[in-house]
Design an enzyme around this catalytic site. Structure first.
Site, PDB file in Angstrom:
ATOM      1  CG  ASN A 115      -1.867   1.145   1.443  1.00 29.99           C
ATOM      2  OD1 ASN A 115      -1.775   1.983   0.537  1.00 29.99           O
ATOM      3  ND2 ASN A 115      -2.379   1.291   2.566  1.00 29.99           N
ATOM      4  CD1 TRP A 116       3.617   0.939  -2.935  1.00 32.24           C
ATOM      5  CD2 TRP A 116       3.436   1.733  -4.950  1.00 32.24           C
ATOM      6  NE1 TRP A 116       4.151   0.020  -3.612  1.00 32.24           N
ATOM      7  CE2 TRP A 116       4.283   0.810  -4.801  1.00 32.24           C
ATOM      8  CE3 TRP A 116       3.260   2.692  -5.857  1.00 32.24           C
ATOM      9  CZ2 TRP A 116       4.729   0.191  -6.059  1.00 32.24           C
ATOM     10  CZ3 TRP A 116       3.824   2.377  -7.274  1.00 32.24           C
ATOM     11  CH2 TRP A 116       4.474   1.262  -7.143  1.00 32.24           C
ATOM     12  CE  LYS A 117      -0.327   3.266   4.597  1.00 32.33           C
ATOM     13  NZ  LYS A 117      -0.097   3.327   6.233  1.00 32.33           N
TER      14      LYS A 117
ATOM     15  CG  HIS B  20      -5.869   1.594   5.414  1.00 33.19           C
ATOM     16  ND1 HIS B  20      -5.555   2.435   6.298  1.00 33.19           N
ATOM     17  CD2 HIS B  20      -4.792   0.877   5.106  1.00 33.19           C
ATOM     18  CE1 HIS B  20      -4.215   2.262   6.584  1.00 33.19           C
ATOM     19  NE2 HIS B  20      -4.020   1.249   5.971  1.00 33.19           N
TER      20      HIS B  20
ATOM     21  CD  GLU C 188      -2.981   5.176   6.828  1.00 35.05           C
ATOM     22  OE1 GLU C 188      -3.018   5.350   5.700  1.00 35.05           O
ATOM     23  OE2 GLU C 188      -1.957   4.891   7.441  1.00 35.05           O
TER      24      GLU C 188
ATOM     25  CD  GLU D 119      -3.520  -2.906   7.509  1.00 37.10           C
ATOM     26  OE1 GLU D 119      -2.351  -3.120   7.033  1.00 37.10           O
ATOM     27  OE2 GLU D 119      -4.232  -1.713   7.449  1.00 37.10           O
TER      28      GLU D 119
ATOM     29  N   GLY E 254       2.238   2.036  11.061  1.00 40.62           N
ATOM     30  CA  GLY E 254       3.242   3.167  10.688  1.00 40.62           C
ATOM     31  C   GLY E 254       3.964   3.480  12.196  1.00 40.62           C
TER      32      GLY E 254
ATOM     33  CB  SER F 155       4.913  -1.754  12.074  1.00 41.81           C
ATOM     34  OG  SER F 155       4.226  -0.518  12.418  1.00 41.81           O
TER      35      SER F 155
ATOM     36  N   GLY G 152       2.672  -1.358   4.288  1.00 41.76           N
ATOM     37  CA  GLY G 152       2.739   0.065   4.043  1.00 41.76           C
ATOM     38  C   GLY G 152       4.117   0.774   3.802  1.00 41.76           C
ATOM     39  N   GLY G 153       4.816   1.142   4.679  1.00 40.21           N
ATOM     40  CA  GLY G 153       5.885   2.065   4.722  1.00 40.21           C
ATOM     41  C   GLY G 153       6.881   1.222   3.701  1.00 40.21           C
TER      42      GLY G 153
HETATM   43  P1  PGA Z   1       2.601   0.319   7.771  1.00 44.29           P
HETATM   44  O1  PGA Z   1       1.184   0.543   7.128  1.00 44.29           O
HETATM   45  O2  PGA Z   1       3.111  -1.141   7.176  1.00 44.29           O
HETATM   46  O3  PGA Z   1       3.523   1.311   7.364  1.00 44.29           O
HETATM   47  O4  PGA Z   1       2.320   0.051   9.304  1.00 44.29           O
HETATM   48  C1  PGA Z   1       0.329  -0.769   6.801  1.00 44.29           C
HETATM   49  C2  PGA Z   1      -0.886  -0.340   6.508  1.00 44.29           C
HETATM   50  O5  PGA Z   1      -1.248   0.963   6.652  1.00 44.29           O
HETATM   51  O6  PGA Z   1      -1.563  -0.892   5.564  1.00 44.29           O
END
Ligand code: PGA
Length: 261
Positions: A10-12, A97, A99, A169, A175, A215, A236-237
């Site tokens: 997930n490149w956000k 998600h 967010e 999640e 994050g 994470s 994510g990251g």
């Molecule tokens: P993260 O994000 O790996 O940076 O914690 C995961 C996600 O939001 O799907």
């Protein structure tokens, strides 16, 4: 049941348009030397979907996903993206998600509607569930996950349910560099599978792929994917660093092979 492993990036909104294309090309190059046995999905920004799709056009290793969709097919919804506008570009779609739930105040009902729309238009929804730090602190995790999954089970049919993916999640783990105990991840995924079995049957629940997200890094992924019932990860990251993403993929594949044998 032997479910194919799944690794989702997930490149956000982390990169520029140019940065997303560079990442896509780097990933494609790195994967040339890798035997891929898992499904790999990357979710760029909407702006870069088509161009990233071009990069992976002749690749049978990477598929594209969207980071979300709006809960209506069309209308006066400024700034939103409809499933109709992206269904020719992607095969997968992250839904609910945390967010998105936090920023757009999505309710469980909204998430159910979005999952339904994604399925209706042939996309595989990757539906995110998870508890907040406060819910965790007050020992509400099981209650929260049960509510989120039960809502989905009431809204979606058995046939559609067996096509989708659920990602656990924990909101506090995203994050933050923090993670639940691997046993706790396994217990939550077992709970999700049990709820599906109770609502439908064992065959339906056996087909659903369950992921962990929050994470995930090359250093920690081994801990999670070696737990029973973990079919892959939502990253994510680390997914915006091609070497890290490929390292994660390799570790997931290795764990999956040893689980299946
Ligand atoms: P993260 O994000 O790996 O940076 O914690 C995961 C996600 O939001 O799907």
């Amino acid at each position: 049941m032997d479910r194919k492993a799944l690794v989702v990036g997930n490149w956000k909104m982390q990169l520029s348009y140019k940065g997303e294309l560079e990442l896509a090309r780097a990933l494609k190059n790195l994967l040339r030397g890798v035997t891929v046995t898992a499904d790999i999905v990357v979710c760029p920004s909407f702006a870069a979907l088509e161009a990233v799709g071009e990069v992976f056009k002749n690749s049978d290793k990477v598929e594209l996903g969207a980071q979300g969709i709006f809960g209506e097919e069309k209308g006066a919804f400024t700034g939103q993206v409809s499933v109709l506008q992206i269904s020719s570009l992607v095969r997968w779609c992250i839904v609910g998600h945390s967010e998105q739930r936090a920023v757009y105040r999505l309710t469980d009902g909204d998430v159910q509607r979005q999952a339904d729309l994604a399925l209706k238009h042939g996309l595989v929804p990757i539906i995110c569930v998870g508890e907040t730090a406060e819910e965790r602190a007050t020992e509400q995790t099981v209650k929260k996950i049960t509510e989120q999954v039960t809502g989905l089970l009431q809204k979606l049919t058995r046939a559609s349910f067996s096509k989708l993916v659920v990602a656990y999640e924990p909101v506090w783990a995203i994050g933050s560099g923090e993670q639940p105990d691997p046993n706790d991840i396994s217990a939550i995924l077992l709970l999700i599978r049990k709820l599906i079995t109770e609502r439908f049957d064992r065959q339906a629940s056996d087909r659903v792929r369950l992921l962990y997200g929050g994470s995930v890094t090359p250093d920690t992924v081994g801990l999670f994917v070696s737990e029973p019932g973990v079919d892959g990860v939502l990253v994510g990251g680390a997914s915006t660093h091609p070497n890290q993403f490929v390292d994660i993929l390799k570790k997931v594949q290795a764990a999956h092979v040893s689980e299946a044998t």
